[in-house]
Design a protein around this motif. Structure first.
Motif, PDB file in Angstrom:
ATOM      1  N   THR A   1       1.745   1.898  -3.976  1.00  0.00           N
ATOM      2  CA  THR A   1       0.986   2.894  -3.235  1.00  0.00           C
ATOM      3  C   THR A   1      -0.477   2.491  -3.182  1.00  0.00           C
ATOM      4  O   THR A   1      -1.046   2.035  -4.178  1.00  0.00           O
ATOM      5  CB  THR A   1       1.121   4.293  -3.864  1.00  0.00           C
ATOM      6  OG1 THR A   1       0.379   5.241  -3.095  1.00  0.00           O
ATOM      7  CG2 THR A   1       0.628   4.320  -5.295  1.00  0.00           C
ATOM      8  N   ASN A   2      -1.070   2.616  -2.005  1.00  0.00           N
ATOM      9  CA  ASN A   2      -2.487   2.349  -1.787  1.00  0.00           C
ATOM     10  C   ASN A   2      -3.203   3.697  -1.815  1.00  0.00           C
ATOM     11  O   ASN A   2      -3.017   4.525  -0.928  1.00  0.00           O
ATOM     12  CB  ASN A   2      -2.693   1.652  -0.448  1.00  0.00           C
ATOM     13  CG  ASN A   2      -4.136   1.212  -0.239  1.00  0.00           C
ATOM     14  OD1 ASN A   2      -5.079   1.846  -0.711  1.00  0.00           O
ATOM     15  ND2 ASN A   2      -4.306   0.115   0.483  1.00  0.00           N
ATOM     16  N   LEU A   3      -4.015   3.945  -2.821  1.00  0.00           N
ATOM     17  CA  LEU A   3      -4.612   5.254  -3.000  1.00  0.00           C
ATOM     18  C   LEU A   3      -5.635   5.604  -1.943  1.00  0.00           C
ATOM     19  O   LEU A   3      -6.032   6.755  -1.823  1.00  0.00           O
ATOM     20  CB  LEU A   3      -5.233   5.381  -4.399  1.00  0.00           C
ATOM     21  CG  LEU A   3      -4.268   5.868  -5.483  1.00  0.00           C
ATOM     22  CD1 LEU A   3      -3.237   4.787  -5.810  1.00  0.00           C
ATOM     23  CD2 LEU A   3      -4.990   6.289  -6.739  1.00  0.00           C
ATOM     24  N   ALA A   4      -6.043   4.638  -1.158  1.00  0.00           N
ATOM     25  CA  ALA A   4      -6.978   4.929  -0.067  1.00  0.00           C
ATOM     26  C   ALA A   4      -6.266   5.481   1.162  1.00  0.00           C
ATOM     27  O   ALA A   4      -6.900   6.111   2.007  1.00  0.00           O
ATOM     28  CB  ALA A   4      -7.756   3.679   0.313  1.00  0.00           C
ATOM     29  N   SER A   5      -4.945   5.250   1.264  1.00  0.00           N
ATOM     30  CA  SER A   5      -4.250   5.663   2.488  1.00  0.00           C
ATOM     31  C   SER A   5      -2.901   6.320   2.245  1.00  0.00           C
ATOM     32  O   SER A   5      -2.441   7.093   3.079  1.00  0.00           O
ATOM     33  CB  SER A   5      -4.041   4.454   3.409  1.00  0.00           C
ATOM     34  OG  SER A   5      -3.308   3.439   2.735  1.00  0.00           O
ATOM     35  N   ASP A   6      -2.233   6.041   1.117  1.00  0.00           N
ATOM     36  CA  ASP A   6      -0.893   6.574   0.869  1.00  0.00           C
ATOM     37  C   ASP A   6      -0.956   7.761  -0.078  1.00  0.00           C
ATOM     38  O   ASP A   6      -1.961   8.007  -0.736  1.00  0.00           O
ATOM     39  CB  ASP A   6       0.015   5.497   0.261  1.00  0.00           C
ATOM     40  CG  ASP A   6       0.147   4.289   1.156  1.00  0.00           C
ATOM     41  OD1 ASP A   6      -0.028   4.449   2.384  1.00  0.00           O
ATOM     42  OD2 ASP A   6       0.410   3.190   0.643  1.00  0.00           O
ATOM     43  N   HIS A   7       0.176   8.461  -0.143  1.00  0.00           N
ATOM     44  CA  HIS A   7       0.330   9.541  -1.119  1.00  0.00           C
ATOM     45  C   HIS A   7       1.695   9.397  -1.756  1.00  0.00           C
ATOM     46  O   HIS A   7       2.710   9.475  -1.081  1.00  0.00           O
ATOM     47  CB  HIS A   7       0.205  10.916  -0.462  1.00  0.00           C
ATOM     48  CG  HIS A   7       0.376  12.041  -1.439  1.00  0.00           C
ATOM     49  ND1 HIS A   7      -0.514  12.268  -2.465  1.00  0.00           N
ATOM     50  CD2 HIS A   7       1.342  12.987  -1.557  1.00  0.00           C
ATOM     51  CE1 HIS A   7      -0.109  13.320  -3.161  1.00  0.00           C
ATOM     52  NE2 HIS A   7       1.016  13.758  -2.631  1.00  0.00           N
ATOM     53  N   ASP A   8       1.717   9.153  -3.054  1.00  0.00           N
ATOM     54  CA  ASP A   8       2.969   8.934  -3.769  1.00  0.00           C
ATOM     55  C   ASP A   8       3.064   9.945  -4.892  1.00  0.00           C
ATOM     56  O   ASP A   8       2.194  10.017  -5.765  1.00  0.00           O
ATOM     57  CB  ASP A   8       3.017   7.510  -4.335  1.00  0.00           C
ATOM     58  CG  ASP A   8       4.421   7.091  -4.707  1.00  0.00           C
ATOM     59  OD1 ASP A   8       5.100   7.873  -5.391  1.00  0.00           O
ATOM     60  OD2 ASP A   8       4.854   6.003  -4.294  1.00  0.00           O
ATOM     61  N   GLU A   9       4.139  10.769  -4.872  1.00  0.00           N
ATOM     62  CA  GLU A   9       4.301  11.809  -5.867  1.00  0.00           C
ATOM     63  C   GLU A   9       4.632  11.255  -7.248  1.00  0.00           C
ATOM     64  O   GLU A   9       4.725  12.004  -8.217  1.00  0.00           O
ATOM     65  CB  GLU A   9       5.413  12.787  -5.427  1.00  0.00           C
ATOM     66  CG  GLU A   9       5.132  13.502  -4.117  1.00  0.00           C
ATOM     67  CD  GLU A   9       3.938  14.439  -4.210  1.00  0.00           C
ATOM     68  OE1 GLU A   9       3.565  14.828  -5.328  1.00  0.00           O
ATOM     69  OE2 GLU A   9       3.362  14.780  -3.153  1.00  0.00           O
ATOM     70  N   LYS A  10       4.844   9.945  -7.359  1.00  0.00           N
ATOM     71  CA  LYS A  10       5.157   9.380  -8.673  1.00  0.00           C
ATOM     72  C   LYS A  10       3.982   9.519  -9.641  1.00  0.00           C
ATOM     73  O   LYS A  10       4.164   9.584 -10.852  1.00  0.00           O
ATOM     74  CB  LYS A  10       5.547   7.901  -8.530  1.00  0.00           C
ATOM     75  CG  LYS A  10       6.896   7.668  -7.868  1.00  0.00           C
ATOM     76  CD  LYS A  10       7.219   6.182  -7.867  1.00  0.00           C
ATOM     77  CE  LYS A  10       8.627   5.914  -7.344  1.00  0.00           C
ATOM     78  NZ  LYS A  10       8.769   6.266  -5.931  1.00  0.00           N
ATOM     79  N   ILE A  11       2.768   9.539  -9.124  1.00  0.00           N
ATOM     80  CA  ILE A  11       1.578   9.664  -9.958  1.00  0.00           C
ATOM     81  C   ILE A  11       1.144  11.123  -9.984  1.00  0.00           C
ATOM     82  O   ILE A  11       1.049  11.765  -8.939  1.00  0.00           O
ATOM     83  CB  ILE A  11       0.432   8.786  -9.422  1.00  0.00           C
ATOM     84  CG1 ILE A  11       0.889   7.335  -9.267  1.00  0.00           C
ATOM     85  CG2 ILE A  11      -0.776   8.858 -10.327  1.00  0.00           C
ATOM     86  CD1 ILE A  11      -0.117   6.442  -8.589  1.00  0.00           C
ATOM     87  N   SER A  12       0.889  11.675 -11.171  1.00  0.00           N
ATOM     88  CA  SER A  12       0.469  13.067 -11.275  1.00  0.00           C
ATOM     89  C   SER A  12      -0.850  13.266 -10.534  1.00  0.00           C
ATOM     90  O   SER A  12      -1.676  12.357 -10.428  1.00  0.00           O
ATOM     91  CB  SER A  12       0.310  13.474 -12.738  1.00  0.00           C
ATOM     92  OG  SER A  12      -0.743  12.756 -13.351  1.00  0.00           O
ATOM     93  N   SER A  13      -1.042  14.490 -10.020  1.00  0.00           N
ATOM     94  CA  SER A  13      -2.205  14.758  -9.169  1.00  0.00           C
ATOM     95  C   SER A  13      -3.524  14.539  -9.921  1.00  0.00           C
ATOM     96  O   SER A  13      -4.489  14.008  -9.367  1.00  0.00           O
ATOM     97  CB  SER A  13      -2.137  16.182  -8.621  1.00  0.00           C
ATOM     98  OG  SER A  13      -2.079  17.126  -9.683  1.00  0.00           O
ATOM     99  N   GLY A  14      -3.574  14.945 -11.210  1.00  0.00           N
ATOM    100  CA  GLY A  14      -4.811  14.786 -11.963  1.00  0.00           C
ATOM    101  C   GLY A  14      -5.196  13.335 -12.163  1.00  0.00           C
ATOM    102  O   GLY A  14      -6.353  12.950 -11.939  1.00  0.00           O
ATOM    103  N   LEU A  15      -4.229  12.514 -12.585  1.00  0.00           N
ATOM    104  CA  LEU A  15      -4.512  11.094 -12.796  1.00  0.00           C
ATOM    105  C   LEU A  15      -4.792  10.402 -11.475  1.00  0.00           C
ATOM    106  O   LEU A  15      -5.650   9.515 -11.397  1.00  0.00           O
ATOM    107  CB  LEU A  15      -3.335  10.431 -13.516  1.00  0.00           C
ATOM    108  CG  LEU A  15      -3.493   8.942 -13.850  1.00  0.00           C
ATOM    109  CD1 LEU A  15      -4.763   8.691 -14.633  1.00  0.00           C
ATOM    110  CD2 LEU A  15      -2.271   8.447 -14.601  1.00  0.00           C
TER     111      LEU A  15
END
Length: 428
Positions: free
Chosen positions: A49-63
């Motif tokens: 997942t590219n955090l600048a453009s994607d959204h992946d629910e595998k990573i918790s929202s806070g982190l």
């Protein structure tokens, strides 16, 4: 000789700022704080997942928010070490490494976190734990063993919230998250339940009220086998294709076992965008269940369902608007019928008062506003049968919510009396 030595020293110091941009990556380079982080990429076992453009629910929202905060700021290597440790703890990984690559813009870099999973791990989860004052307890617990790309799940459930009946039993699931490629997943699920029925449902079916001719009778046991292939069409879009083979044992002794076999397909879309102040999330889905004689089904029907959700987050404020609807055609079994008056639809209403054996039409909208942990919501919708009038109902509620945990009190809007429903639990 002294002149040559000085020239070499000056030339070396002049070339230092360009060392990072000379190649695509070099983990040995000590990149200092003059470089700006262009993007952050997190890679796991079969996913990225590219955090600048994607959204992946595998990573918790806070982190995810903390990692995303690196983007646009100067590189801080010690901060990368800290976030790598956080990722390792969250994913219970064997190791998390990070490396720095040259960015597309001058004086910019991209950070790549690589999560190395353990060869095997075991996780326990509680997807649902709920108490509703008008329908009692519901719960589900699962244990999952993960070996490479393969997941093996076993669970127990007792749910009086989702369907017309309360179903209690077990489930088992196998999932392969990389069937040749990370864009194709395989899932196979088995369920076996014993069913209990509310007295209002029994009376309505026995009296043959309008709509009962388009559904099944009461059954005491239900079993389901469901193979499914999931295609990741694009990162925000997935397509699931498979079949459901349901068997139902009627309550009367000696009665034959009914088969409700159907082709199943589901299309899901998720997208998000964020800036310095706002984050917007959009999710939508469409599903089709088609019972057919071609699969040996005793029921021939079509069940179509759609849902869409928009969420706006601004600091501590979260606004959500969710709409869904669906319709049944043909003669469908009871577990396919729509219900409202539970923990998610027309909260506060008693679903057996609305329709004791469900309907073949539904439309519903829910508006939710949260500030911190405080929540208010408004629901409106209708459940009815084809040929019958649709009666719109409304409910309002207040409560507390932190992540998946919630505590709320919901009031049906009607004249004459206040008859609230108390809700508490977790519902993913």
């Amino acid at each position: 000789m002294r002149i040559a030595w000085l020239a070499a020293l000056v030339l070396g110091s002049w070339l230092t700022p360009f060392t990072l941009t000379a190649g695509t990556e070099d983990p040995e380079i000590n990149v200092n704080s003059r470089y700006t982080v262009e993007t952050v990429i997190v890679r796991g076992d079969g996913w990225s997942t590219n955090l600048a453009s994607d959204h992946d629910e595998k990573i918790s929202s806070g982190l995810r928010e903390e990692i995303s905060a690196l983007i646009g700021k100067k590189l801080n290597v010690s901060r990368l070490d800290d976030l790598g440790s956080r990722l390792r703890k969250e994913f219970q990984a064997r190791a998390v490494t990070h490396r720095v690559q040259r960015g597309d813009a001058p004086e910019s870099v991209r950070v790549v976190f690589q999560i190395v999973q353990r060869p095997a791990r075991f996780d326990v989860s509680v997807p649902k734990f709920l108490y509703a004052s008008k329908q009692g307890w519901s719960g589900e617990a699962e244990g999952t063993a993960t070996i490479g790309h393969n997941g093996f799940t076993f669970g127990l459930a007792s749910d009086g919230d989702e369907l017309v009946e309360r179903y209690t039993g077990l489930l088992a699931r196998y999932e392969n998250t990389r069937l040749g490629t990370d864009r194709v997943h395989l899932r196979f699920e088995f369920e076996s339940y014993h069913d209990n029925w509310n007295g209002a449902s029994r009376v309505a079916l026995a009296e043959g009220v309008p709509g009962t001719e388009e559904t099944s009778g009461i059954y005491r046991n239900r079993m389901n086998l469901e193979p499914m292939v999931v295609f990741v069409v694009a990162r925000p879009l997935t397509l699931s294709v498979g079949a459901s083979f349901q068997r139902m044992q009627e309550e009367e002794p000696g009665m034959p076992i009914d088969a409700a076999n159907a082709f199943v397909t589901k299309l899901q879309y998720q997208w998000h965008t964020e800036d310095a102040q706002n984050r917007q999330d959009v999710a939508a889905g469409y599903s089709l269940h088609a019972g057919t004689r071609a699969l040996g089904s005793d029921f021939v029907y079509g069940r179509q369902h759609f849902e869409a959700r928009y969420r706006l987050t601004r600091g501590k404020q979260v606004f959500t608007d969710e709409v869904q609807g669906g319709w049944l055609t043909g003669r469908a079994p009871l577990f396919e019928r729509y219900v409202a008056g539970n923990s998610t639809l027309l909260r506060g209403w008693n679903r057996y008062e609305i329709d004791p054996f469900g309907g073949n039409r539904i439309i519903h909208n829910s508006v939710d506003y949260r500030y911190g942990i405080f929540q208010v919501f408004y629901d409106t919708g209708a459940v009815w049968d084809r040929g019958q009038p649709a009666i719109a109902r409304h409910s309002v509620g207040v409560g507390l919510r932190q992540s998946a945990f919630f505590l709320a009190i919901a009031f049906p809007v009607r004249e004459g009396r206040a008859d609230p429903m108390f809700l508490v639990g977790m519902n993913y």
